[in-house]
Design an enzyme around this catalytic site. Structure first.
Site, PDB file in Angstrom:
ATOM      1  N   VAL A  10      45.474  -9.464 -10.372  1.00  9.48           N
ATOM      2  CA  VAL A  10      46.049 -10.790 -10.567  1.00  9.48           C
ATOM      3  C   VAL A  10      46.729 -11.159  -9.257  1.00  9.48           C
ATOM      4  CG1 VAL A  10      46.341 -10.688 -13.084  1.00  9.48           C
ATOM      5  CG2 VAL A  10      48.150  -9.803 -11.601  1.00  9.48           C
ATOM      6  N   SER A  11      46.974 -12.436  -9.078  1.00  6.47           N
ATOM      7  CA  SER A  11      47.474 -12.911  -7.788  1.00  6.47           C
ATOM      8  C   SER A  11      48.975 -12.769  -7.599  1.00  6.47           C
ATOM      9  CB  SER A  11      47.098 -14.378  -7.588  1.00  6.47           C
ATOM     10  OG  SER A  11      45.703 -14.514  -7.608  1.00  6.47           O
TER      11      SER A  11
END
Length: 181
Positions: A10-11
């Site tokens: 995930v970012s």
């Protein structure tokens, strides 16, 4: 014996990896590496690098979607080349990607194009929003962290750039930039 490894990404640190991890375990991944890093580059993605290095011929690296692996065609192509050279397959749980077949490879490349396109669109929208906010006077950029008046004052007092930088805890180049203005 061939292994199935999972990779989650995930970012941002406030996003959750649980859904990806659950999907990968359900698909047979026994070891899962995850990280909270941007997908726009492979730089600094140590878990991905470790997984690629560790995988052996006959193993499979599985992701939920190709955009979890890379958001640029160049990075995706490099990862796929590296895996292929090692005899490692790449699969996705939510997309018909399997580098063990011609159709799977073609679909992977198409999805890679769309992942990069999506990233570029997001960047364009962000820049448009910033430009509008600046035009409306809402966004003025980051607040200055250096007191320009103090730099000028110390310079007029006879201090050199190196000494001013030391006193203010800033870089010498910043001092020169402020003195030039």
């Amino acid at each position: 014996m061939a292994q199935i490894f999972g990779y989650c990404r995930v970012s941002t640190t406030d996003q959750d990896l649980t859904i990806q991890e659950t999907a990968l375990r359900a698909a047979g991944a026994t070891i899962i590496r995850s990280e909270k890093k941007s997908g726009t580059t492979t730089n600094g993605r140590d878990e991905l690098a470790t997984l690629i290095e560790f995988a052996r011929a006959g193993d499979t690296i599985m992701v939920t979607r190709v955009d979890r692996l890379a958001r640029s065609i160049a990075d995706l192509a490099q990862i796929v080349r590296t895996l292929e050279s090692k005899g490692v397959h790449l699969k996705a749980t939510e997309q018909p990607i399997d580098t063990g077949s011609a159709a799977g490879k073609a679909f992977l490349q198409m999805l890679g194009v769309f992942a990069e396109f999506e990233t570029n669109l997001r960047r364009e929208r962000q820049l448009e929003g910033i430009a509008k906010a600046k035009a409306d006077g809402v966004y003025k950029g980051r607040k200055a962290t250096i007191d320009a008046d103090r730099v000028q004052e110390l310079a007029k007092g006879g201090m050199g750039a190196s000494e001013i930088a030391k006193v203010l805890g800033i870089g010498r180049a910043s001092v020169y930039r402020y003195l030039k203005d």
